[in-house]
Write an enzyme that holds these catalytic residues in place. Structure first.
Site, PDB file in Angstrom:
ATOM      1  N   HIS A   1       2.239  -2.024   3.758  1.00 44.49           N
ATOM      2  CA  HIS A   1       1.707  -3.257   4.028  1.00 44.49           C
ATOM      3  C   HIS A   1       0.245  -3.140   4.346  1.00 44.49           C
ATOM      4  O   HIS A   1       0.085  -3.296   5.552  1.00 44.49           O
ATOM      5  CB  HIS A   1       2.606  -3.870   5.132  1.00 44.49           C
ATOM      6  CG  HIS A   1       3.999  -4.563   4.724  1.00 44.49           C
ATOM      7  ND1 HIS A   1       4.177  -5.855   4.294  1.00 44.49           N
ATOM      8  CD2 HIS A   1       4.938  -3.732   4.686  1.00 44.49           C
ATOM      9  CE1 HIS A   1       5.350  -5.848   3.925  1.00 44.49           C
ATOM     10  NE2 HIS A   1       6.065  -4.819   4.098  1.00 44.49           N
TER      11      HIS A   1
ATOM     12  N   GLU B   1      -1.823  -5.470   4.298  1.00 44.77           N
ATOM     13  CA  GLU B   1      -2.427  -6.922   4.696  1.00 44.77           C
ATOM     14  C   GLU B   1      -2.325  -6.748   6.459  1.00 44.77           C
ATOM     15  O   GLU B   1      -2.969  -7.790   7.103  1.00 44.77           O
ATOM     16  CB  GLU B   1      -1.615  -8.125   4.164  1.00 44.77           C
ATOM     17  CG  GLU B   1      -0.062  -8.368   4.922  1.00 44.77           C
ATOM     18  CD  GLU B   1       0.911  -7.136   4.459  1.00 44.77           C
ATOM     19  OE1 GLU B   1       1.958  -7.555   5.070  1.00 44.77           O
ATOM     20  OE2 GLU B   1       0.800  -6.545   3.685  1.00 44.77           O
TER      21      GLU B   1
ATOM     22  N   CYS C   1       5.144  -4.174  -1.285  1.00 46.62           N
ATOM     23  CA  CYS C   1       6.610  -4.033  -0.662  1.00 46.62           C
ATOM     24  C   CYS C   1       7.615  -4.756  -1.657  1.00 46.62           C
ATOM     25  O   CYS C   1       7.962  -4.224  -2.798  1.00 46.62           O
ATOM     26  CB  CYS C   1       6.966  -4.469   0.666  1.00 46.62           C
ATOM     27  SG  CYS C   1       8.301  -3.912   1.500  1.00 46.62           S
TER      28      CYS C   1
END
Length: 252
Positions: free
Chosen positions: A221, A223, A115
């Site tokens: 994202h 994660e 990001c």
């Protein structure tokens, strides 16, 4: 103890914030969990304006990889030759992140930029950003008041370059459904980056540094609940594998 000592050490840049009225450095635990679950050791990197270059030179020899996380803040526009001021900035992070990238890439140190991190990668290598993505058929930024599960839910597809390195890394995947929490994005990627994926509206969703063992930026994202998404798990596993290899070669 020996097993921990053999794991690669991954530096993760923190963000400056205010917590209960106190200046603080913050970092979402999900980034650290993704690193540690993939058999790495994570270390948080704070910063201070005017010391980014020196901090980078001090810590890089200790690291085996670098992760640039997302953040609520935006890069200061002057750093990519734009005008105006951002409402929320983090000058110390800008300085440290850009110094780390500039010093890590020639070393062929593995780097994963997420990001804001991908935007830092673009700016550090001569690219420019959209300060505000055009409003179109795809909403790239969700309601921040929504529950986290709704904010991070997949919102649109991206197309991976069929002959790209990211598609190869993800075992031939050519499309993904991704979450989207960014108001800014890469305008021109600059001379050093290769586009690896785009959204249907043309927004750049992933980039890589050619001729580098592992230097990728992704706009989404991975994660977030990486354990439940095949592509996200593969991305972190490949990143940590590259860090292991870098650590071995560094010790020879």
């Amino acid at each position: 103890m020996a097993r921990i000592m053999d794991k690669p050490l991954i530096g993760v840049v923190a963000c400056r914030s205010i917590t209960e009225g106190h200046p603080a450095f913050t970092l979402h635990q999900k980034y650290l969990d993704a690193i540690m679950d993939a058999q790495g050791v994570a270390i948080i990197l704070p910063h201070r304006p005017g010391q980014g270059e020196a901090i980078s030179r001090r810590v890089l020899p200790l690291l085996d990889g670098l992760l640039l996380s997302g953040s609520p803040s935006n890069i200061e526009p002057w750093r990519y030759e734009a005008t105006g001021k951002e409402e929320l900035t983090d000058p110390g992070r800008d300085e440290l992140a850009l110094a780390l990238i500039a010093q890590a890439l020639p070393l062929h140190m593995p780097l994963l930029a997420i990001c804001r991190g991908m935007q830092e990668l673009a700016v550090a290598t001569g690219g420019t950003l959209y300060r505000q993505l055009p409003v179109g058929e795809i909403a790239h930024y969700v309601n921040s008041d929504a529950p986290l599960a709704a904010q991070y839910a997949p919102t649109h597809a991206i197309q991976l370059a069929s002959d790209g390195r990211l598609s190869q890394l993800l075992r031939g995947m050519t499309s993904l459904q991704v979450n989207s929490l960014h108001q800014q994005g890469i305008h021109h990627p600059g001379p050093l980056l290769q586009i690896e994926a785009t959204a249907p509206d043309g927004v750049i969703e992933a980039v890589s540094v050619p001729h580098h063992p592992f230097a990728f930026g992704v706009q989404w994202h991975p994660e977030w609940r990486y354990q439940h998404d095949e592509a996200s798990s593969q991305l972190f596993e490949a990143f940590l594998h590259a860090c292991h290899q870098y650590r071995k070669e560094k010790r020879l």
